[in-house]
Motif scaffolding. Structure first.
Motif, PDB file in Angstrom:
ATOM      1  N   VAL A 179       0.929  -1.355   0.164  1.00  0.00           N
ATOM      2  CA  VAL A 179      -0.081   0.268  -0.126  1.00  0.00           C
ATOM      3  C   VAL A 179       1.020   1.650  -0.095  1.00  0.00           C
ATOM      4  O   VAL A 179       1.947   1.195   1.536  1.00  0.00           O
ATOM      5  N   PHE A 180       1.148   1.959  -0.944  1.00  0.00           N
ATOM      6  CA  PHE A 180       1.469   3.233  -1.098  1.00  0.00           C
ATOM      7  C   PHE A 180       0.989   5.037  -0.932  1.00  0.00           C
ATOM      8  O   PHE A 180      -0.105   4.539  -1.584  1.00  0.00           O
ATOM      9  N   ASN A 181       1.742   5.125  -0.715  1.00  0.00           N
ATOM     10  CA  ASN A 181       1.060   7.313  -0.709  1.00  0.00           C
ATOM     11  C   ASN A 181       2.965   7.329  -0.574  1.00  0.00           C
ATOM     12  O   ASN A 181       2.862   8.665   0.155  1.00  0.00           O
ATOM     13  N   PRO A 182       3.126   8.186  -2.200  1.00  0.00           N
ATOM     14  CA  PRO A 182       4.341   8.496  -2.148  1.00  0.00           C
ATOM     15  C   PRO A 182       4.249  10.372  -1.677  1.00  0.00           C
ATOM     16  O   PRO A 182       3.372  10.401  -2.069  1.00  0.00           O
ATOM     17  N   ARG A 200       9.806   1.458  -1.237  1.00  0.00           N
ATOM     18  CA  ARG A 200       9.223   2.389  -0.323  1.00  0.00           C
ATOM     19  C   ARG A 200       7.856   2.375  -0.313  1.00  0.00           C
ATOM     20  O   ARG A 200       6.988   3.361  -0.922  1.00  0.00           O
ATOM     21  N   ARG A 201       7.289   3.221   0.860  1.00  0.00           N
ATOM     22  CA  ARG A 201       5.745   3.079   1.098  1.00  0.00           C
ATOM     23  C   ARG A 201       5.451   4.845   0.726  1.00  0.00           C
ATOM     24  O   ARG A 201       5.087   5.220   0.037  1.00  0.00           O
ATOM     25  N   ASP A 202       6.861   5.801   1.284  1.00  0.00           N
ATOM     26  CA  ASP A 202       5.987   6.978   0.819  1.00  0.00           C
ATOM     27  C   ASP A 202       7.114   6.837  -0.405  1.00  0.00           C
ATOM     28  O   ASP A 202       7.294   8.389  -1.175  1.00  0.00           O
ATOM     29  N   GLY A 203       7.516   6.181  -1.557  1.00  0.00           N
ATOM     30  CA  GLY A 203       9.057   6.684  -2.531  1.00  0.00           C
ATOM     31  C   GLY A 203      10.007   6.612  -2.293  1.00  0.00           C
ATOM     32  O   GLY A 203      10.769   7.734  -3.098  1.00  0.00           O
ATOM     33  N   SER A 204      10.211   7.249  -1.579  1.00  0.00           N
ATOM     34  CA  SER A 204      11.284   7.395  -1.104  1.00  0.00           C
ATOM     35  C   SER A 204      12.678   7.324  -1.827  1.00  0.00           C
ATOM     36  O   SER A 204      13.066   7.613  -1.790  1.00  0.00           O
ATOM     37  N   GLU A 221      10.452   0.041 -17.090  1.00  0.00           N
ATOM     38  CA  GLU A 221      10.567   1.048 -17.078  1.00  0.00           C
ATOM     39  C   GLU A 221       9.895   2.246 -18.790  1.00  0.00           C
ATOM     40  O   GLU A 221       9.797   3.683 -18.098  1.00  0.00           O
ATOM     41  N   GLN A 222      10.210   1.666 -19.461  1.00  0.00           N
ATOM     42  CA  GLN A 222       9.156   2.707 -20.934  1.00  0.00           C
ATOM     43  C   GLN A 222       8.041   2.832 -20.068  1.00  0.00           C
ATOM     44  O   GLN A 222       7.977   3.607 -20.993  1.00  0.00           O
ATOM     45  N   ARG A 223       7.469   1.936 -19.765  1.00  0.00           N
ATOM     46  CA  ARG A 223       6.372   2.420 -19.842  1.00  0.00           C
ATOM     47  C   ARG A 223       5.945   3.282 -17.946  1.00  0.00           C
ATOM     48  O   ARG A 223       4.797   4.593 -18.828  1.00  0.00           O
ATOM     49  N   VAL A 224       6.394   3.218 -17.694  1.00  0.00           N
ATOM     50  CA  VAL A 224       6.514   4.403 -16.557  1.00  0.00           C
ATOM     51  C   VAL A 224       6.532   5.707 -17.059  1.00  0.00           C
ATOM     52  O   VAL A 224       5.835   6.592 -16.807  1.00  0.00           O
ATOM     53  N   GLU A 225       7.784   5.780 -18.345  1.00  0.00           N
ATOM     54  CA  GLU A 225       8.473   6.917 -18.845  1.00  0.00           C
ATOM     55  C   GLU A 225       6.853   7.530 -19.194  1.00  0.00           C
ATOM     56  O   GLU A 225       6.624   8.766 -19.730  1.00  0.00           O
ATOM     57  N   GLU A 226       6.629   6.579 -20.976  1.00  0.00           N
ATOM     58  CA  GLU A 226       5.891   6.857 -21.566  1.00  0.00           C
ATOM     59  C   GLU A 226       3.934   7.646 -20.611  1.00  0.00           C
ATOM     60  O   GLU A 226       4.145   8.539 -21.357  1.00  0.00           O
ATOM     61  N   TYR A 227       4.001   6.612 -19.708  1.00  0.00           N
ATOM     62  CA  TYR A 227       3.061   7.265 -18.592  1.00  0.00           C
ATOM     63  C   TYR A 227       3.247   8.586 -18.385  1.00  0.00           C
ATOM     64  O   TYR A 227       2.002  10.038 -18.071  1.00  0.00           O
ATOM     65  N   ALA A 276       3.122  11.667  -8.863  1.00  0.00           N
ATOM     66  CA  ALA A 276       2.593  10.696 -10.568  1.00  0.00           C
ATOM     67  C   ALA A 276       3.797   9.454 -10.630  1.00  0.00           C
ATOM     68  O   ALA A 276       3.614   8.740 -11.344  1.00  0.00           O
ATOM     69  N   LEU A 277       4.840  10.343 -10.364  1.00  0.00           N
ATOM     70  CA  LEU A 277       6.382   9.618 -10.613  1.00  0.00           C
ATOM     71  C   LEU A 277       6.109   8.039  -9.440  1.00  0.00           C
ATOM     72  O   LEU A 277       5.813   6.866 -10.053  1.00  0.00           O
ATOM     73  N   GLY A 278       5.698   8.775  -8.619  1.00  0.00           N
ATOM     74  CA  GLY A 278       5.424   7.249  -7.310  1.00  0.00           C
ATOM     75  C   GLY A 278       4.551   6.451  -7.518  1.00  0.00           C
ATOM     76  O   GLY A 278       4.698   5.695  -7.144  1.00  0.00           O
ATOM     77  N   VAL A 279       3.444   7.218  -8.393  1.00  0.00           N
ATOM     78  CA  VAL A 279       2.629   6.080  -8.411  1.00  0.00           C
ATOM     79  C   VAL A 279       2.651   5.326  -9.865  1.00  0.00           C
ATOM     80  O   VAL A 279       1.974   4.060  -9.091  1.00  0.00           O
ATOM     81  N   LEU A 280       3.506   6.290 -10.351  1.00  0.00           N
ATOM     82  CA  LEU A 280       2.907   4.651 -11.546  1.00  0.00           C
ATOM     83  C   LEU A 280       4.535   3.823 -11.354  1.00  0.00           C
ATOM     84  O   LEU A 280       3.829   2.599 -12.024  1.00  0.00           O
ATOM     85  N   VAL A 281       4.953   4.087 -10.577  1.00  0.00           N
ATOM     86  CA  VAL A 281       6.289   2.973 -10.286  1.00  0.00           C
ATOM     87  C   VAL A 281       6.130   1.889  -9.515  1.00  0.00           C
ATOM     88  O   VAL A 281       6.093   1.137  -8.961  1.00  0.00           O
TER      89      VAL A 281
END
Length: 393
Positions: A179-182, A200-204, A221-227, A276-281
């Motif tokens: 469960v994440f909350n970046p 990690r949960r906070d994306g640190s 990694e490419q999919r994350v960058e595209e979004y 947004a990056l944290g959520v996508l990862v």
């Protein structure tokens, strides 16, 4: 969702934090919708509690939430324990795991009851052999196994039983739930490189995770960058950057009048871009073979409303590979005709108790007749749980 994914069919809670009771049937995507303070996060937190209790211990999981009084629901009935029940499945097995936790006679925290049942299946889907156990106050009362490892009232028995081949997949699946909350602030801070760790949960540690993906799974990694480029126009790419033994993020963005992209450190990037990056990862960078459920709290925070549709596309894309559970109070995220009533759960706080269930008949009728989107209904404050699924107070 892939056959290899470990997913939850049902989630049952009783006296967990603000939740009196609920029995929720879950699909590949589950979106918990409600106002601030309604108790949405407590639903996802029950999954994080199970993971933490398995990977660390019950006492740590309880103390992090303010002690037993902060975990079991406060009410006039003064419940003495709380229960989390999970019905799960994957391509090769299905089953149930349930724990009831409360205080022991000496004032400590203990497992009053723990049950696990697994049914295996062959490739054609036929039912196979069952493996099960039930413990009460640390003692086995029934089991399919001739001998069980030593258990104790202050530990989940599944930790010890994970050494048995039959129960290991259940442990891996439940301990893999995330469960994440970046936190943009945490993501900006330089970190000691830790390439082998999950996010990690906070994306640190997102810089280390991105570096791992670059080497081990470049397609992800490419999919994350595209979004990310679609959500934050002008962004070209993001990379891990070494800095005097530390690791941080470096973004490449288009700048008007420049022949090529400019590089910006994480400290110069907006909260919305970082989150947004944290959520996508979090959605795409799952680790382990189980591909366990992933939860994200309010993924739309700090994003421009126009980006909400792209974010929902990413969420649905991720749910084709692993189960995704979200909390939100954003009408913009829900303004899509692709959202189905079965994917939505209405969450309300009534008299200090959280009620949660599928939307009521009025909301379902609006969906069936294409009268309103979920976002429009949320703006009108029309989300109510179905009465027969509502939490008993």
């Amino acid at each position: 969702m892939t056959d290899a994914a470990f997913s939850l069919r049902r989630l049952g809670l009783k006296n967990y934090r603000s939740i009196g009771s609920c029995d929720l049937e879950l699909g590949p995507l589950a979106i918990f919708v409600g106002q601030n303070g309604a108790g949405k996060s407590n639903v996802l937190d029950s999954l994080r509690f199970i993971r933490q209790a398995l990977e660390e211990n019950i006492s740590r999981a309880v103390s992090e939430r303010g002690g037993i009084a902060g975990v079991r629901r406060r009410s006039a009935g003064s419940p003495t324990d709380f229960t989390i029940s999970l019905e799960f499945s994957s391509g090769k097995f299905s089953g149930v795991y349930e724990v009831r936790i409360g205080t022991t006679d000496d004032g400590g925290i203990g497992v009053a009851r723990e049950v696990c049942r697994i049914s295996s299946s062959d490739p054609e889907g036929a039912d196979g052999e069952d493996h099960f156990y039930e413990l009460r106050n640390g003692r086995a009362v029934r089991s399919s196994e001739s001998r069980l490892p030593r258990t104790a009232v202050d530990r989940l028995a599944l930790v010890a039983l994970s050494g048995l081949e039959e129960f290991r997949p259940v442990y891996d699946g439940l301990a893999g739930m995330e469960v994440f909350n970046p936190s943009p602030e945490a993501m900006r801070r330089p970190q000691v490189p830790a390439p082998g760790e999950p996010l990690r949960r906070d994306g640190s540690n997102v810089a280390s995770v991105l570096e791992r993906l670059r080497h081990s799974n470049p397609k992800t990694e490419q999919r994350v960058e595209e979004y990310l480029r679609a959500i934050v126009p002008g962004t070209r790419s993001v990379r891990s950057s070494a800095m005097s033994g530390w690791e941080t993020l470096e973004f490449q963005q288009d700048v008007s009048g420049s022949a090529g992209p400019w590089s910006f450190p994480a400290s110069a990037v907006s909260d919305g871009t970082l989150r947004a990056l944290g959520v996508l990862v979090a959605l795409f960078a799952g680790t382990g073979e189980a591909l366990s459920p992933v939860g994200v709290e309010e993924p739309e925070i700090a994003l421009h409303p126009a980006a909400a549709g792209v974010l929902l596309d990413a969420i649905r894309d991720a749910s084709e590979h692993r189960q995704v559970l979200l909390t939100t109070h954003s009408p913009d995220l829900l303004d899509s005709s692709t959202i189905l009533p079965g994917e939505l759960f209405a969450v309300r706080s009534v008299g200090g108790t959280t009620e949660v269930g599928h939307p009521d008949a009025a909301v379902r009728f609006a969906f069936d007749e294409s009268l309103f989107t979920a976002g429009e209904l949320l703006r009108a404050d029309q989300f109510q749980p179905e009465p027969e699924e509502a939490v008993s107070r």
